[in-house]
Design an enzyme around this catalytic site. Sequence first.
Site, PDB file in Angstrom:
ATOM      1  N   GLY A  51       0.778  -1.246   0.000  1.00  0.00           N
ATOM      2  CA  GLY A  51       0.000   0.000   0.000  1.00  0.00           C
ATOM      3  C   GLY A  51       0.800   1.280   0.000  1.00  0.00           C
ATOM      4  O   GLY A  51       0.390   2.280  -0.584  1.00  0.00           O
ATOM      5  N   GLU A 105       3.868   4.069   6.058  1.00  0.00           N
ATOM      6  CA  GLU A 105       2.659   3.248   5.924  1.00  0.00           C
ATOM      7  C   GLU A 105       1.594   4.052   5.180  1.00  0.00           C
ATOM      8  O   GLU A 105       1.544   5.278   5.291  1.00  0.00           O
ATOM      9  CB  GLU A 105       2.194   2.866   7.351  1.00  0.00           C
ATOM     10  CG  GLU A 105       0.882   2.158   7.468  1.00  0.00           C
ATOM     11  CD  GLU A 105       0.832   0.784   6.808  1.00  0.00           C
ATOM     12  OE1 GLU A 105       1.228   0.687   5.645  1.00  0.00           O
ATOM     13  OE2 GLU A 105       0.341  -0.161   7.459  1.00  0.00           O
ATOM     14  N   ASP A 106       0.727   3.374   4.436  1.00  0.00           N
ATOM     15  CA  ASP A 106      -0.314   4.085   3.705  1.00  0.00           C
ATOM     16  C   ASP A 106      -1.405   4.595   4.649  1.00  0.00           C
ATOM     17  O   ASP A 106      -1.801   5.748   4.602  1.00  0.00           O
ATOM     18  CB  ASP A 106      -0.920   3.211   2.584  1.00  0.00           C
ATOM     19  CG  ASP A 106      -1.389   1.836   3.058  1.00  0.00           C
ATOM     20  OD1 ASP A 106      -1.233   1.497   4.242  1.00  0.00           O
ATOM     21  OD2 ASP A 106      -1.923   1.080   2.211  1.00  0.00           O
ATOM     22  N   ASP A 109      -5.529   1.844  10.281  1.00  0.00           N
ATOM     23  CA  ASP A 109      -6.949   1.568  10.478  1.00  0.00           C
ATOM     24  C   ASP A 109      -7.114   1.045  11.917  1.00  0.00           C
ATOM     25  O   ASP A 109      -7.186   1.827  12.856  1.00  0.00           O
ATOM     26  CB  ASP A 109      -7.399   0.580   9.398  1.00  0.00           C
ATOM     27  CG  ASP A 109      -8.889   0.293   9.425  1.00  0.00           C
ATOM     28  OD1 ASP A 109      -9.650   1.153   9.877  1.00  0.00           O
ATOM     29  OD2 ASP A 109      -9.287  -0.793   8.987  1.00  0.00           O
ATOM     30  N   LYS A 137      -7.251   6.642  10.447  1.00  0.00           N
ATOM     31  CA  LYS A 137      -8.672   6.550  10.798  1.00  0.00           C
ATOM     32  C   LYS A 137      -8.756   6.405  12.313  1.00  0.00           C
ATOM     33  O   LYS A 137      -8.842   5.292  12.836  1.00  0.00           O
ATOM     34  CB  LYS A 137      -9.302   5.303  10.147  1.00  0.00           C
ATOM     35  CG  LYS A 137      -9.459   5.355   8.627  1.00  0.00           C
ATOM     36  CD  LYS A 137     -10.082   4.055   8.102  1.00  0.00           C
ATOM     37  CE  LYS A 137     -10.416   4.124   6.635  1.00  0.00           C
ATOM     38  NZ  LYS A 137     -10.872   2.834   6.086  1.00  0.00           N
ATOM     39  N   PHE A 158     -14.018   3.069   3.495  1.00  0.00           N
ATOM     40  CA  PHE A 158     -12.897   2.475   2.791  1.00  0.00           C
ATOM     41  C   PHE A 158     -12.422   3.435   1.707  1.00  0.00           C
ATOM     42  O   PHE A 158     -13.232   4.117   1.082  1.00  0.00           O
ATOM     43  CB  PHE A 158     -13.345   1.148   2.171  1.00  0.00           C
ATOM     44  CG  PHE A 158     -12.198   0.278   1.762  1.00  0.00           C
ATOM     45  CD1 PHE A 158     -11.489  -0.445   2.715  1.00  0.00           C
ATOM     46  CD2 PHE A 158     -11.830   0.173   0.428  1.00  0.00           C
ATOM     47  CE1 PHE A 158     -10.412  -1.248   2.343  1.00  0.00           C
ATOM     48  CE2 PHE A 158     -10.759  -0.626   0.054  1.00  0.00           C
ATOM     49  CZ  PHE A 158     -10.048  -1.336   1.011  1.00  0.00           C
ATOM     50  N   VAL A 159     -11.105   3.526   1.512  1.00  0.00           N
ATOM     51  CA  VAL A 159     -10.562   4.430   0.497  1.00  0.00           C
ATOM     52  C   VAL A 159      -9.656   3.666  -0.464  1.00  0.00           C
ATOM     53  O   VAL A 159      -9.041   2.661  -0.086  1.00  0.00           O
ATOM     54  CB  VAL A 159      -9.797   5.624   1.131  1.00  0.00           C
ATOM     55  CG1 VAL A 159     -10.756   6.585   1.811  1.00  0.00           C
ATOM     56  CG2 VAL A 159      -8.728   5.153   2.111  1.00  0.00           C
ATOM     57  N   ASP A 165      -5.536  -0.128  -2.261  1.00  0.00           N
ATOM     58  CA  ASP A 165      -6.236  -1.026  -3.188  1.00  0.00           C
ATOM     59  C   ASP A 165      -7.520  -1.578  -2.596  1.00  0.00           C
ATOM     60  O   ASP A 165      -7.764  -1.514  -1.390  1.00  0.00           O
ATOM     61  CB  ASP A 165      -5.335  -2.232  -3.498  1.00  0.00           C
ATOM     62  CG  ASP A 165      -5.262  -3.199  -2.325  1.00  0.00           C
ATOM     63  OD1 ASP A 165      -4.919  -2.749  -1.209  1.00  0.00           O
ATOM     64  OD2 ASP A 165      -5.579  -4.391  -2.507  1.00  0.00           O
ATOM     65  N   ARG A 171      -4.718   0.847  -7.201  1.00  0.00           N
ATOM     66  CA  ARG A 171      -3.533   1.485  -6.607  1.00  0.00           C
ATOM     67  C   ARG A 171      -2.979   2.590  -7.494  1.00  0.00           C
ATOM     68  O   ARG A 171      -2.322   3.506  -7.032  1.00  0.00           O
ATOM     69  CB  ARG A 171      -2.397   0.472  -6.420  1.00  0.00           C
ATOM     70  CG  ARG A 171      -2.686  -0.618  -5.426  1.00  0.00           C
ATOM     71  CD  ARG A 171      -1.394  -1.368  -5.115  1.00  0.00           C
ATOM     72  NE  ARG A 171      -1.636  -2.674  -4.523  1.00  0.00           N
ATOM     73  CZ  ARG A 171      -1.908  -2.891  -3.248  1.00  0.00           C
ATOM     74  NH1 ARG A 171      -1.991  -1.883  -2.397  1.00  0.00           N
ATOM     75  NH2 ARG A 171      -2.112  -4.116  -2.802  1.00  0.00           N
TER      76      ARG A 171
HETATM   77  P1  IMP Z   1      -4.741  -2.037  10.284  1.00  0.00           P
HETATM   78  O1  IMP Z   1      -3.784  -3.148  10.637  1.00  0.00           O
HETATM   79  O2  IMP Z   1      -6.163  -2.386  10.600  1.00  0.00           O
HETATM   80  O3  IMP Z   1      -4.327  -0.684  10.860  1.00  0.00           O
HETATM   81  O4  IMP Z   1      -4.774  -1.924   8.715  1.00  0.00           O
HETATM   82  C1  IMP Z   1      -3.747  -1.513   8.059  1.00  0.00           C
HETATM   83  C2  IMP Z   1      -3.668  -1.980   6.611  1.00  0.00           C
HETATM   84  O5  IMP Z   1      -4.914  -2.336   6.009  1.00  0.00           O
HETATM   85  C3  IMP Z   1      -3.184  -0.787   5.879  1.00  0.00           C
HETATM   86  O6  IMP Z   1      -1.790  -0.802   5.829  1.00  0.00           O
HETATM   87  C4  IMP Z   1      -3.817  -0.908   4.524  1.00  0.00           C
HETATM   88  O7  IMP Z   1      -2.928  -1.586   3.668  1.00  0.00           O
HETATM   89  C5  IMP Z   1      -5.076  -1.690   4.751  1.00  0.00           C
HETATM   90  N1  IMP Z   1      -6.228  -0.764   4.818  1.00  0.00           N
HETATM   91  C6  IMP Z   1      -6.864  -0.297   5.911  1.00  0.00           C
HETATM   92  N2  IMP Z   1      -7.864   0.541   5.605  1.00  0.00           N
HETATM   93  C7  IMP Z   1      -7.862   0.621   4.253  1.00  0.00           C
HETATM   94  C8  IMP Z   1      -8.650   1.378   3.308  1.00  0.00           C
HETATM   95  O8  IMP Z   1      -9.580   2.139   3.633  1.00  0.00           O
HETATM   96  N3  IMP Z   1      -8.328   1.195   2.007  1.00  0.00           N
HETATM   97  C9  IMP Z   1      -7.318   0.376   1.575  1.00  0.00           C
HETATM   98  N4  IMP Z   1      -6.558  -0.334   2.418  1.00  0.00           N
HETATM   99  C10 IMP Z   1      -6.820  -0.200   3.752  1.00  0.00           C
HETATM  100 MG    MG Z   2      -0.602  -0.986   4.269  1.00  0.00          MG
END
Ligand code: IMP
Ligand code: MG
Length: 181
Positions: A51, A105-106, A109, A137, A158-159, A165, A171
């Site tokens: 990402g 990091e992208d 979440d 977020k 979701f984005v 992606d 992407r």
């Molecule tokens: P986390 O572990 O729940 O914080 O999620 C992190 C990973 O999930 C990120 O690095 C993203 O690659 C993916 N992700 C989380 N939210 C989104 C979104 O809204 N769109 C696309 N990828 C997401």
């Molecule tokens: Mg990621």
Amino acid sequence: MDAVRIGGESRRVRMMLSATEISSRVQGMAQEIEAKLSDLDDLLVLVVLDGALVFAADLIRAMRRNVQVETVKLKSYVGTQSSGSVAVAQPVPHVVTGRHVLIVEDIVDSGQSMEKLTSLLREMGVASVHVAALLDKPKAHPGRSYADFVGFTIGPNFVIGYGLDADGLYRNFSDILEVLP
Ligand code: IMP
Ligand code: MG
């Protein structure tokens, strides 16, 4: 564009951040990072694939200092839902040991990916760890923050685009679009 296909369904999308807005914020983030981490010589940038690929390419070129760039690959999402577990699909390179690491990091979440990666890095004996996330977020991880540098704080939808992606697609969009519920 006002719709994309995700998981075989047509989903409505709305422009959230234009390529121009993203570009100027990424330049600003590079300056914040350089100012705050100016004492740390020998910075190692650890890009979280897939990402953060696009964001990292722009961020490192906006930085004036010398950095070493390494990658790690994490996987947690299936479609638009977090799978709840984070897999390390390409291991953290051993060169991180003893180094000042900036994770790129992208999006943060739930925070599970950053929780897992930062604890792995600490076990590997890094000198310090900071996180730069393009998107955050905060409602998905109440009461805790995982990023030292955040590009944009966004809501729960979701984005996609600019590296982000849905099932491996979108992407390459230069804007960030919000998928409407
Ligand atoms: P986390 O572990 O729940 O914080 O999620 C992190 C990973 O999930 C990120 O690095 C993203 O690659 C993916 N992700 C989380 N939210 C989104 C979104 O809204 N769109 C696309 N990828 C997401
Ligand atoms: Mg990621």
